[in-house]
Design a protein around this motif. Sequence first.
Motif, mmCIF file in Angstrom:
data_model
loop_
_atom_site.group_PDB
_atom_site.id
_atom_site.type_symbol
_atom_site.label_atom_id
_atom_site.label_comp_id
_atom_site.label_asym_id
_atom_site.label_seq_id
_atom_site.Cartn_x
_atom_site.Cartn_y
_atom_site.Cartn_z
ATOM 1 N N HIS A 140 14.417 16.939 -11.342
ATOM 2 C CA HIS A 140 14.031 15.853 -10.246
ATOM 3 C C HIS A 140 15.228 15.536 -9.851
ATOM 4 O O HIS A 140 16.500 15.734 -10.345
ATOM 5 N N SER A 141 15.043 14.269 -8.885
ATOM 6 C CA SER A 141 16.383 13.903 -8.209
ATOM 7 C C SER A 141 15.625 12.427 -7.915
ATOM 8 O O SER A 141 15.036 12.313 -6.899
ATOM 9 N N PHE A 142 16.564 11.301 -8.616
ATOM 10 C CA PHE A 142 16.354 9.978 -8.298
ATOM 11 C C PHE A 142 16.951 9.497 -7.132
ATOM 12 O O PHE A 142 18.119 9.468 -7.081
ATOM 13 N N TRP A 143 16.231 9.136 -6.032
ATOM 14 C CA TRP A 143 16.776 8.680 -4.778
ATOM 15 C C TRP A 143 16.325 7.621 -4.014
ATOM 16 O O TRP A 143 15.166 7.714 -3.739
ATOM 17 N N VAL A 144 17.053 6.636 -3.972
ATOM 18 C CA VAL A 144 16.329 5.285 -3.443
ATOM 19 C C VAL A 144 17.257 5.404 -2.032
ATOM 20 O O VAL A 144 18.508 5.099 -1.910
ATOM 21 N N SER B 105 6.247 16.570 -2.960
ATOM 22 C CA SER B 105 6.122 15.637 -1.999
ATOM 23 C C SER B 105 5.487 14.269 -2.475
ATOM 24 O O SER B 105 5.478 13.278 -1.659
ATOM 25 N N ARG B 106 4.747 14.125 -3.470
ATOM 26 C CA ARG B 106 3.824 13.467 -4.125
ATOM 27 C C ARG B 106 4.814 12.350 -5.032
ATOM 28 O O ARG B 106 4.235 11.330 -5.453
ATOM 29 N N MET B 107 5.908 13.027 -5.120
ATOM 30 C CA MET B 107 6.903 11.978 -6.117
ATOM 31 C C MET B 107 7.466 10.936 -5.529
ATOM 32 O O MET B 107 8.677 11.054 -5.247
ATOM 33 N N LEU B 108 6.863 10.085 -5.104
ATOM 34 C CA LEU B 108 7.312 8.713 -4.456
ATOM 35 C C LEU B 108 7.361 7.601 -5.251
ATOM 36 O O LEU B 108 6.593 7.578 -6.192
ATOM 37 N N MET C 267 12.165 2.287 -0.236
ATOM 38 C CA MET C 267 11.343 3.516 -0.392
ATOM 39 C C MET C 267 12.175 4.301 -1.238
ATOM 40 O O MET C 267 13.489 4.587 -1.136
ATOM 41 N N GLY C 268 11.524 5.014 -2.271
ATOM 42 C CA GLY C 268 12.299 6.044 -3.021
ATOM 43 C C GLY C 268 11.461 7.261 -3.294
ATOM 44 O O GLY C 268 10.368 7.443 -2.946
ATOM 45 N N LYS C 269 12.195 8.388 -3.326
ATOM 46 C CA LYS C 269 11.345 9.512 -3.581
ATOM 47 C C LYS C 269 12.416 10.724 -4.338
ATOM 48 O O LYS C 269 13.537 10.366 -4.728
ATOM 49 N N CYS C 270 11.701 11.740 -4.637
ATOM 50 C CA CYS C 270 12.374 12.900 -5.300
ATOM 51 C C CYS C 270 13.028 13.423 -4.475
ATOM 52 O O CYS C 270 12.284 14.071 -3.270
ATOM 53 N N ALA C 271 14.286 13.926 -4.483
ATOM 54 C CA ALA C 271 15.111 14.773 -3.607
ATOM 55 C C ALA C 271 15.419 16.161 -4.222
ATOM 56 O O ALA C 271 16.396 16.795 -3.579
ATOM 57 N N GLU C 272 14.682 16.626 -5.149
ATOM 58 C CA GLU C 272 14.730 18.113 -5.652
ATOM 59 C C GLU C 272 13.401 18.718 -5.727
ATOM 60 O O GLU C 272 12.541 18.117 -6.343
ATOM 61 N N GLY D 248 0.684 -1.170 -0.164
ATOM 62 C CA GLY D 248 -0.088 0.266 0.080
ATOM 63 C C GLY D 248 0.673 1.072 0.009
ATOM 64 O O GLY D 248 0.302 2.497 0.166
ATOM 65 N N ASN D 249 2.161 1.102 -0.231
ATOM 66 C CA ASN D 249 2.969 2.393 -0.194
ATOM 67 C C ASN D 249 2.578 3.122 -1.454
ATOM 68 O O ASN D 249 2.418 2.618 -2.467
ATOM 69 N N PRO D 250 2.680 4.697 -1.331
ATOM 70 C CA PRO D 250 2.458 5.434 -2.503
ATOM 71 C C PRO D 250 3.306 5.301 -3.580
ATOM 72 O O PRO D 250 4.612 5.087 -3.066
ATOM 73 N N GLY D 251 3.367 5.484 -4.870
ATOM 74 C CA GLY D 251 3.994 5.581 -5.864
ATOM 75 C C GLY D 251 4.130 4.434 -6.752
ATOM 76 O O GLY D 251 3.785 2.987 -6.336
#
Length: 321
Positions: A229-233, A273-276, A261-266, A204-207
Motif C-alpha cells: 500500500h502507500s500512505f499518503w496524506v 479506491s476505498r482505502m481512504l 484527506m488521506g488515501k492509498c497511493a499504490e 461524513g468523509n469515508p475512512g
Amino acid sequence: MSPNGSDRSSRRPMRRKLPQVLTAGLILATATGCEYTYEDFPRLGMPTPVTEEAPRILSLWQGSWAAALVTGVLVWGLILWSVFFHRRSRTKVEVPPQTRYNLPIEALYTVVPLIIVSVLFYFTARDESKLLALSKKPTHTINVVGYQWSWGFNYVEDVPGVTGDAKTDKNLKAIPQKYLDAFPENAGGVYDAGIPGTRNPQNGNPGPTLWLPKGEKVRFVLTSRDVIHSFWVVPFLFKQDVIPGHTNAFEVTASKEGTFMGKCAELCGVDHSRMLFNVKVVSPERYQQHLKELADKGQTGYIPAGIEQTDPAKNAEKKQL
C-alpha cells in the motif's frame, strides 16, 4: 556595398550580443530567486502545506518548475530566433552554409544538461535526507497498518489506566528492533481500526480518522498485513510505501489544525479506491483526551502490525548500521 550587405553588417553586433543577453537574464533569474520563499510563488497544483516539513517539498517542486521554465524559454527563444533570422525570404540564400562540426556548441549542449541534472540531483538528495531523518526519541509514535481495504492506527503511548508494553507486545513483533527501542516505556497503547464503510463522524468523509497533535513531532511506522500500500496524506505533500515484510518510517510535525484527506497511493487490488482515511490535527490536550476516549471504548492494546520483516531486509539494515 549593396543595401543587402549593409543590413547584414548592421545586424552582426546584435547577433553577437544575443547569447550574452540570454546568459545575463538566466543568471539574474536564478540569483534573484534566492531572495524569495515558497510563499512568494504559486503552488503550481500543490495543496497548502500543513506540516513543518512540507514547505521543503513545495520549494523543491517550485524550483524544478522554475528551472524547467527558464530552460524552456531559452531553448524556444533560440529556436524562434533561428527560424526568424535565418528564413530564406530574408537572407535570399537558397542553401545556407553547412557546418559539419562546431566543438564549442557540441560541448555546450553536453555540459549544460549535465549541470542542470546535477543541480536537481543535489537539491533532491539534500531534501530527501532531511525529510527521512529520524530523531532518537520522537514525542509520539504511531504504527500505521495497511490492509485490504482500510487502515489501522496503533497509538504507541503511555495512556493512563492502560497496562502493557509495546516493546514486547506480540502484535508488534513485525516491527524491527531499532523502532521498538524508540518506543516509550510501559506503553500499553490504544488503537483504532477501520473498514471501507467507516466514516468520520464530524464531516461524513469515508475512512477511519487518524488523530495528531499540533506542534509535536510524530513518527509513523508503516507496516502491511498483505500487499504493498502507500500512505499518503495529501497536504503533507509526502507519501511512503507500506510494504509487507519491510518497515518504513518517517516523521512530521503538524503545523495547522483541521481535518485533511488521506488515501492509498499504490494500486493494491480491486477495492484500492476505498482505502481512504482522514487526518485530524488538534491541540496536544485534545489529542490526549482522544487517547483516553479510545481507552474508555475498550480499544486498548494493539492490532497486529502485519508481516514480519524478511531476512534480506534485516541483513540490509545490519549493513547500514
